[in-house]
Enzyme design. Structure first.
Site: not given
Length: 224
Positions: A94, A158, A187
């Site tokens: 991430d 995300k 996400k």
């Protein structure tokens, strides 16, 4: 959505700077017990989590964070950090977008920054989620960030680090899903603490939830 189903959406997360070895083991045990998709830990803890989960023969992925939480390190540093996390056993990365460069409209830099991390991850069969940190962006910047992440070959966008001034909102998740289309992951992370909140995010288009409250979310879900 029952307990078992919602658990598969969850990256059970502990990114606290003071997380101890014991805390990470607890995180992994929760992931095994509740059937979470992944644990998300700081790079220093990847090897510990991976070794422990492997020892337990667990079907739980290990995610880590790159350029976290500010996104303001040079691309070379992000790439080095990514390589090391992958060597230690990370399945997913991430990474935080370069927010300042995005605001400067230096789109080539932002796209390349993502693409370089994507390249090393994909070479090792790992996925990349690009954190755009929505709380700092205008609507236009959110759209552009998602477009650049998609063009750079990332697997997910995300919402948030959880360390900014705000977390995931239903509106942002809906917008991000609209921009990236059905073939890319979204996400939602930051401030998601209940089953109802998680469900709202999923209904808005999220197919992964980042949270430190995974246990509470699953326990709030119906059994069947």
């Amino acid at each position: 959505m029952n307990k078992r189903e919602i658990a598969r959406y969850i990256d059970q997360t502990n990114l606290k700077p003071y997380a101890t070895k014991e805390d990470i083991i607890k995180l992994c045990d929760e992931a095994i017990e509740y059937g979470f998709y992944a644990v998300c830990v700081n790079p220093y803890r990847v090897k510990l989590a991976k070794d422990y989960l492997r020892e337990k023969n667990a079907d739980v992925k290990v995610a880590s964070v790159i350029g976290f939480p500010l996104g303001a390190t040079p691309t070379e540093v992000k790439v080095f950090e990514a390589k090391r996390a992958l060597e230690d056993g990370a399945d997913e990365l991430d990474m935080v977008i370069n927010i300042g460069a995005l605001k400067d409209k230096d789109y080539e830099y932002v796209k390349n920054d993502i693409a370089e991390v994507v390249k090393v991850a994909h070479e090792r069969g790992a996925k990349v989620k690009v954190i755009i940190e929505t709380c700092y962006l205008t609507e236009e910047e959110k759209v552009k960030a998602c477009e650049l992440a998609k063009e750079a070959g990332a697997d997910f966008v995300k919402t948030s680090t959880g360390f900014g001034t705000g977390g995931a909102t239903v509106e942002d998740v809906r917008l991000m899903r609209k921009v990236v289309g059905p073939e890319m992951g979204v996400k939602a992370a930051g401030g998601i603490r209940t089953y109802e909140q998680a469900l709202e995010m999923i209904e808005a288009g999220a197919n992964r939830i980042g949270t430190s409250s995974g246990v509470k979310i699953v326990e709030g879900a119906p059994d069947e």
